[in-house]
Every structure is written in structure tokens, then in C-alpha cells.
Design a protein around this motif. Structure first.
Motif, PDB file in Angstrom:
ATOM      1  N   GLN A  71      -9.441 -15.045  13.310  1.00 40.61           N
ATOM      2  CA  GLN A  71     -10.185 -14.269  12.317  1.00 40.61           C
ATOM      3  C   GLN A  71      -9.304 -13.180  11.707  1.00 40.61           C
ATOM      4  OE1 GLN A  71     -13.654 -14.745  11.297  1.00 40.61           O
ATOM      5  NE2 GLN A  71     -13.016 -16.676  12.195  1.00 40.61           N
ATOM      6  N   ILE A  72      -8.533 -12.508  12.547  1.00 37.30           N
ATOM      7  CA  ILE A  72      -7.629 -11.454  12.056  1.00 37.30           C
ATOM      8  C   ILE A  72      -6.564 -12.064  11.150  1.00 37.30           C
ATOM      9  CG2 ILE A  72      -5.896  -9.745  12.741  1.00 37.30           C
ATOM     10  CD1 ILE A  72      -7.595  -9.276  15.298  1.00 37.30           C
ATOM     11  N   GLU A  73      -6.018 -13.202  11.572  1.00 41.55           N
ATOM     12  CA  GLU A  73      -4.996 -13.879  10.757  1.00 41.55           C
ATOM     13  C   GLU A  73      -5.547 -14.229   9.372  1.00 41.55           C
ATOM     14  OE1 GLU A  73      -1.855 -14.311  11.195  1.00 41.55           O
ATOM     15  OE2 GLU A  73      -1.407 -14.444  13.334  1.00 41.55           O
ATOM     16  N   ILE A  74      -6.778 -14.670   9.318  1.00 44.67           N
ATOM     17  CA  ILE A  74      -7.397 -15.023   8.032  1.00 44.67           C
ATOM     18  C   ILE A  74      -7.542 -13.771   7.167  1.00 44.67           C
ATOM     19  CG2 ILE A  74      -9.513 -15.861   6.917  1.00 44.67           C
ATOM     20  CD1 ILE A  74      -9.839 -17.746   9.391  1.00 44.67           C
ATOM     21  N   SER A  75      -7.954 -12.680   7.785  1.00 41.95           N
ATOM     22  CA  SER A  75      -8.082 -11.406   7.055  1.00 41.95           C
ATOM     23  C   SER A  75      -6.736 -10.977   6.481  1.00 41.95           C
ATOM     24  CB  SER A  75      -8.627 -10.328   8.000  1.00 41.95           C
ATOM     25  OG  SER A  75      -8.589  -9.056   7.390  1.00 41.95           O
ATOM     26  N   LEU A  76      -5.685 -11.114   7.284  1.00 42.98           N
ATOM     27  CA  LEU A  76      -4.342 -10.731   6.830  1.00 42.98           C
ATOM     28  C   LEU A  76      -3.880 -11.618   5.681  1.00 42.98           C
ATOM     29  CD1 LEU A  76      -2.626 -10.154  10.303  1.00 42.98           C
ATOM     30  CD2 LEU A  76      -3.298  -8.397   8.662  1.00 42.98           C
ATOM     31  N   LYS A  77      -4.174 -12.897   5.793  1.00 42.20           N
ATOM     32  CA  LYS A  77      -3.717 -13.861   4.786  1.00 42.20           C
ATOM     33  C   LYS A  77      -4.532 -13.772   3.496  1.00 42.20           C
ATOM     34  CE  LYS A  77      -2.862 -18.794   4.246  1.00 42.20           C
ATOM     35  NZ  LYS A  77      -3.217 -20.133   4.746  1.00 42.20           N
ATOM     36  N   LEU A  78      -5.846 -13.752   3.649  1.00 41.59           N
ATOM     37  CA  LEU A  78      -6.724 -13.806   2.481  1.00 41.59           C
ATOM     38  C   LEU A  78      -6.845 -12.458   1.770  1.00 41.59           C
ATOM     39  CD1 LEU A  78      -8.512 -15.950   1.110  1.00 41.59           C
ATOM     40  CD2 LEU A  78     -10.413 -15.144   2.524  1.00 41.59           C
ATOM     41  N   HIS A  79      -6.916 -11.398   2.536  1.00 39.38           N
ATOM     42  CA  HIS A  79      -7.155 -10.069   1.937  1.00 39.38           C
ATOM     43  C   HIS A  79      -6.009  -9.092   2.170  1.00 39.38           C
ATOM     44  CE1 HIS A  79     -11.590 -11.375   2.337  1.00 39.38           C
ATOM     45  NE2 HIS A  79     -11.127 -11.691   1.158  1.00 39.38           N
ATOM     46  N   HIS A  80      -4.910  -9.614   2.696  1.00 34.81           N
ATOM     47  CA  HIS A  80      -3.708  -8.793   2.898  1.00 34.81           C
ATOM     48  C   HIS A  80      -4.029  -7.465   3.574  1.00 34.81           C
ATOM     49  CE1 HIS A  80      -1.923 -11.832   0.345  1.00 34.81           C
ATOM     50  NE2 HIS A  80      -2.869 -11.605  -0.537  1.00 34.81           N
ATOM     51  N   SER A  81      -4.840  -7.524   4.577  1.00 35.49           N
ATOM     52  CA  SER A  81      -5.274  -6.303   5.279  1.00 35.49           C
ATOM     53  C   SER A  81      -4.068  -5.481   5.694  1.00 35.49           C
ATOM     54  CB  SER A  81      -6.124  -6.664   6.499  1.00 35.49           C
ATOM     55  OG  SER A  81      -7.307  -7.284   6.066  1.00 35.49           O
ATOM     56  N   GLN A  82      -4.140  -4.189   5.383  1.00 36.94           N
ATOM     57  CA  GLN A  82      -2.976  -3.321   5.554  1.00 36.94           C
ATOM     58  C   GLN A  82      -2.826  -2.787   6.969  1.00 36.94           C
ATOM     59  OE1 GLN A  82      -4.016  -0.719   2.381  1.00 36.94           O
ATOM     60  NE2 GLN A  82      -3.171  -2.060   0.816  1.00 36.94           N
ATOM     61  N   ARG A  83      -3.908  -2.838   7.739  1.00 43.57           N
ATOM     62  CA  ARG A  83      -3.838  -2.414   9.130  1.00 43.57           C
ATOM     63  C   ARG A  83      -4.968  -3.079   9.905  1.00 43.57           C
ATOM     64  NH1 ARG A  83      -2.430   2.252   8.188  1.00 43.57           N
ATOM     65  NH2 ARG A  83      -2.412   2.953  10.327  1.00 43.57           N
TER      66      ARG A  83
END
Ligand SMILES: [Zn+2]
Length: 146
Positions: A71-83
Motif C-alpha cells: 500500500q505504501i509503495e502504491i502511494s509513493l508511485k501513484l502520488h509521489h508521497s513525500q514522506r
């Protein structure tokens, strides 16, 4: 199918200021809202599961750890989560509540600090990219940054 509520949102994806892993205990939802307001997050991805960061530190089944990581990986990939924000809280049912620490709040807080630190290490060792990870503990008096 019938529409029950009118609602509009933008079709474009956003950049998330954070991917937040929070416990679903509703007593601490107001704390989440305060935290997000305090941090001035315009957009964040919320992963709301029992125990907050617990599945990343001491999962009962390995699949829990894998699921949250994904789930975190998807957030990083899809929404480029900064932290990433990892949360734990007092009297968490996933840990047996405050009673599991003989109602000793200091002991409980220390255990959560260790758990959150362990969850952070797990992410640092397993995420596909490097991103800041913040650790948050919430009790009945406030929100603490570790
Ligand atoms: Zn909880």
C-alpha cells in the motif's frame, strides 16, 4: 443503481505530502485531523488499519506486513508521497490496550517507541526508494513526535 449523494472531485491525481499509516481506533481520528491540519497537508494517502504501524513491526501474519508495504509503495508511485508517517497510540487494542502494560503509561509509551522504530527500520530495509519516515505517538493528552 441510483445516485444517493451528489459529490464532485477532481479527476487528476495529486502529489501527496505524506502517506500516513494510522490506527482505525476512532477515538484517535480527531488527533489525525489535528495532525494533518498542523502539518498543513493538502493531500495525503491514509492507510488506516488496526494497530497503525504494528503490522510493519510485529505482524501477526507475514501477509499483513507485505500488504501494508505494498500500500505504501502504491502511494509513493501513484502520488509521489513525500514522506511516510507511522503512528501508534495509547490503549491500542492491537497491543492489548494499556492493560497489557499493567496500566503503566510510561512503559506503554516506551514499547510503542520501540515498535515504531522497528517499523521504520523495516521500511528503510524494504522500500524501493528512500523517503523520510516520521514516527508519531498519540495519547489522551496529545500527539508526540519521536
Ligand atoms: Zn489502535
Amino acid at each position: 443503481m441510483r445516485k444517493i449523494i451528489d459529490f464532485e472531485t477532481k479527476k487528476e491525481h495529486y502529489t501527496a505530502q505524506a502517506c500516513v499509516v494510522w490506527c482505525f481506533d476512532n477515538r484517535f481520528t480527531p488527533a489525525l485531523n489535528e495532525f494533518v491540519k498542523n502539518k498543513n497537508y493538502q493531500h495525503y494517502d491514509l492507510i488506516k488499519v488496526a494497530g497503525g504501524a504494528k503490522p510493519l513491526a510485529t505482524p501477526e501474519k507475514e501477509i499483513e506486513e507485505e500488504y501494508i508495504l505494498k500500500q505504501i509503495e502504491i502511494s509513493l508511485k501513484l502520488h509521489h508521497s513525500q514522506r511516510i508517517v507511522l503512528m501508534g497510540h495509547s490503549d491500542c487494542g492491537a497491543y492489548g490496550g494499556l492493560a497489557a502494560f499493567n496500566n503503566d503509561e510510561d512503559r506503554e509509551k516506551q514499547a510503542h517507541i520501540e515498535e515504531l522504530t522497528k517499523a521504520k527500520s523495516f521500511l528503510q530495509n524494504n522500500l524501493s526508494c528512500s523517503v523520510p519516515i516520521d514516527l508519531i505517538f498519540v495519547d489522551c493528552s496529545g500527539i508526540w513526535e519521536i
